[in-house]
Motif scaffolding. Structure first.
Motif, PDB file in Angstrom:
ATOM      1  N   LEU A 274       0.862  -1.181   0.000  1.00 43.98           N
ATOM      2  CA  LEU A 274       0.000   0.000   0.000  1.00 43.98           C
ATOM      3  C   LEU A 274       0.893   1.224   0.000  1.00 43.98           C
ATOM      4  N   TYR A 275       0.818   2.020  -1.057  1.00 46.58           N
ATOM      5  CA  TYR A 275       1.662   3.207  -1.177  1.00 46.58           C
ATOM      6  C   TYR A 275       0.949   4.432  -0.632  1.00 46.58           C
ATOM      7  N   TYR A 276       1.724   5.288   0.061  1.00 45.26           N
ATOM      8  CA  TYR A 276       1.186   6.485   0.693  1.00 45.26           C
ATOM      9  C   TYR A 276       1.612   7.742  -0.060  1.00 45.26           C
ATOM     10  N   ASP A 277       0.749   8.755  -0.009  1.00 43.88           N
ATOM     11  CA  ASP A 277       1.137  10.065  -0.528  1.00 43.88           C
ATOM     12  C   ASP A 277       1.806  10.855   0.595  1.00 43.88           C
ATOM     13  N   GLU A 278       2.125  12.129   0.346  1.00 47.99           N
ATOM     14  CA  GLU A 278       2.834  12.942   1.340  1.00 47.99           C
ATOM     15  C   GLU A 278       2.021  13.226   2.603  1.00 47.99           C
ATOM     16  N   HIS A 279       0.701  12.924   2.580  1.00 46.71           N
ATOM     17  CA  HIS A 279      -0.164  13.117   3.747  1.00 46.71           C
ATOM     18  C   HIS A 279      -0.521  11.799   4.418  1.00 46.71           C
ATOM     19  N   ASP A 280       0.201  10.728   4.076  1.00 46.15           N
ATOM     20  CA  ASP A 280      -0.025   9.382   4.597  1.00 46.15           C
ATOM     21  C   ASP A 280      -1.400   8.812   4.241  1.00 46.15           C
ATOM     22  N   ASN A 281      -1.943   9.248   3.110  1.00 45.72           N
ATOM     23  CA  ASN A 281      -3.156   8.647   2.570  1.00 45.72           C
ATOM     24  C   ASN A 281      -2.752   7.579   1.560  1.00 45.72           C
ATOM     25  N   ILE A 282      -3.460   6.467   1.540  1.00 44.04           N
ATOM     26  CA  ILE A 282      -3.171   5.420   0.565  1.00 44.04           C
ATOM     27  C   ILE A 282      -3.502   5.949  -0.823  1.00 44.04           C
ATOM     28  N   CYS A 283      -2.518   5.915  -1.710  1.00 43.28           N
ATOM     29  CA  CYS A 283      -2.716   6.437  -3.064  1.00 43.28           C
ATOM     30  C   CYS A 283      -2.601   5.357  -4.126  1.00 43.28           C
ATOM     31  N   ALA A 284      -2.091   4.166  -3.758  1.00 47.62           N
ATOM     32  CA  ALA A 284      -1.967   3.083  -4.735  1.00 47.62           C
ATOM     33  C   ALA A 284      -1.771   1.758  -4.011  1.00 47.62           C
ATOM     34  N   ILE A 285      -2.161   0.695  -4.686  1.00 48.46           N
ATOM     35  CA  ILE A 285      -1.953  -0.660  -4.181  1.00 48.46           C
ATOM     36  C   ILE A 285      -1.236  -1.451  -5.266  1.00 48.46           C
ATOM     37  N   GLU A 286      -0.135  -2.091  -4.902  1.00 43.52           N
ATOM     38  CA  GLU A 286       0.621  -2.935  -5.821  1.00 43.52           C
ATOM     39  C   GLU A 286       0.594  -4.369  -5.315  1.00 43.52           C
ATOM     40  N   ASN A 287       0.469  -5.314  -6.249  1.00 38.89           N
ATOM     41  CA  ASN A 287       0.461  -6.727  -5.909  1.00 38.89           C
ATOM     42  C   ASN A 287       0.766  -7.540  -7.170  1.00 38.89           C
ATOM     43  N   TRP A 288       0.563  -8.839  -7.130  1.00 32.80           N
ATOM     44  CA  TRP A 288       0.862  -9.695  -8.281  1.00 32.80           C
ATOM     45  C   TRP A 288       0.072  -9.259  -9.513  1.00 32.80           C
ATOM     46  N   LYS A 289      -1.171  -8.858  -9.315  1.00 32.96           N
ATOM     47  CA  LYS A 289      -2.034  -8.514 -10.448  1.00 32.96           C
ATOM     48  C   LYS A 289      -1.592  -7.204 -11.114  1.00 32.96           C
ATOM     49  N   THR A 290      -1.272  -6.186 -10.332  1.00 33.34           N
ATOM     50  CA  THR A 290      -0.800  -4.931 -10.931  1.00 33.34           C
ATOM     51  C   THR A 290       0.556  -5.144 -11.596  1.00 33.34           C
ATOM     52  N   GLY A 291       1.364  -6.065 -11.053  1.00 35.20           N
ATOM     53  CA  GLY A 291       2.633  -6.401 -11.693  1.00 35.20           C
ATOM     54  C   GLY A 291       2.425  -7.000 -13.072  1.00 35.20           C
ATOM     55  N   VAL A 292       1.491  -7.941 -13.187  1.00 36.18           N
ATOM     56  CA  VAL A 292       1.185  -8.546 -14.483  1.00 36.18           C
ATOM     57  C   VAL A 292       0.674  -7.476 -15.447  1.00 36.18           C
TER      58      VAL A 292
ATOM     59  N   ALA B  58       5.042 -10.902 -24.671  1.00 38.06           N
ATOM     60  CA  ALA B  58       4.957 -11.118 -23.224  1.00 38.06           C
ATOM     61  C   ALA B  58       5.027 -12.608 -22.902  1.00 38.06           C
ATOM     62  N   LYS B  59       5.762 -12.928 -21.878  1.00 43.14           N
ATOM     63  CA  LYS B  59       5.829 -14.297 -21.374  1.00 43.14           C
ATOM     64  C   LYS B  59       4.790 -14.454 -20.272  1.00 43.14           C
ATOM     65  N   ASP B  60       4.430 -15.687 -19.967  1.00 47.03           N
ATOM     66  CA  ASP B  60       3.479 -15.947 -18.887  1.00 47.03           C
ATOM     67  C   ASP B  60       4.236 -15.900 -17.557  1.00 47.03           C
ATOM     68  N   ILE B  61       4.288 -14.726 -16.947  1.00 48.19           N
ATOM     69  CA  ILE B  61       5.027 -14.585 -15.686  1.00 48.19           C
ATOM     70  C   ILE B  61       4.219 -15.084 -14.497  1.00 48.19           C
ATOM     71  N   THR B  62       3.024 -15.643 -14.739  1.00 52.86           N
ATOM     72  CA  THR B  62       2.265 -16.270 -13.660  1.00 52.86           C
ATOM     73  C   THR B  62       2.643 -17.737 -13.524  1.00 52.86           C
ATOM     74  N   SER B  63       3.565 -18.220 -14.365  1.00 48.67           N
ATOM     75  CA  SER B  63       4.005 -19.612 -14.362  1.00 48.67           C
ATOM     76  C   SER B  63       5.525 -19.649 -14.341  1.00 48.67           C
ATOM     77  N   PHE B  64       6.090 -20.687 -13.751  1.00 48.74           N
ATOM     78  CA  PHE B  64       7.546 -20.830 -13.768  1.00 48.74           C
ATOM     79  C   PHE B  64       8.040 -21.451 -15.058  1.00 48.74           C
TER      80      PHE B  64
END
Length: 158
Positions: free
Chosen positions: A118-136, A150-156
């Protein structure tokens, strides 16, 4: 399929592109090695110029960071992770990473992240969420915009 029939595979990092960590920074790059939708885990390389401060963030899960090049720390802590350093971050922690200039021109880290960041802005408000899905999503968008298959980065088995 039974686990005995799952084949061992290798992922060579030169087969994957460095993706800008936009919109947070055009100078920080992520190489997505694995984005696991089953465990909610990402395995990435991160590269940033020395002196870069990344946004403050909160971990919903654990993170393991291995320092490959350079050195970095959290503004909120006194320790420094240098080449070969391993940092274990517990779930529920928040901090602000900085790449230290006195140890070289850039940092490179290997990151194993479970859950959301969970990323915060300069006022400590949540401004973004990063996880496996946003990475893909970021990886696929970068590949499409740059004519990369693109390769299937959800698989090894990429």
């Amino acid at each position: 399929m039974m686990y005995e029939s799952i084949d061992t595979a290798v992922i060579n990092d030169e087969d994957l592109p460095w993706v800008p960590f936009a919109p947070y920074s055009e100078e920080v790059f992520i190489k997505y090695i694995k984005c696991d939708p089953i465990r909610g885990e990402t395995i990435t390389l991160l590269k940033a110029p020395a002196g870069t401060t990344l946004p403050k963030h909160h971990h919903s899960g654990t993170v393991i960071v291995y320092t490959i090049k350079g050195a970095w720390k959290y503004i909120e802590h006194d320790w420094v992770s240098k080449v070969g350093g391993v940092v274990f971050e517990t779930a529920g922690t928040s901090h602000t990473p900085i790449a230290l200039a006195e140890y070289g021109d850039e940092i490179v880290t290997l990151n194993i992240t479970q859950g959301d960041l969970l990323y915060y802005d300069e006022h400590d408000n949540i401004c973004a969420i990063e996880n496996w899905k946003t990475g893909v999503q970021r990886y696929r968008a970068f590949c499409e915009a740059n004519g990369i298959e693109a390769k299937d980065i959800t698989s090894f088995s990429v």
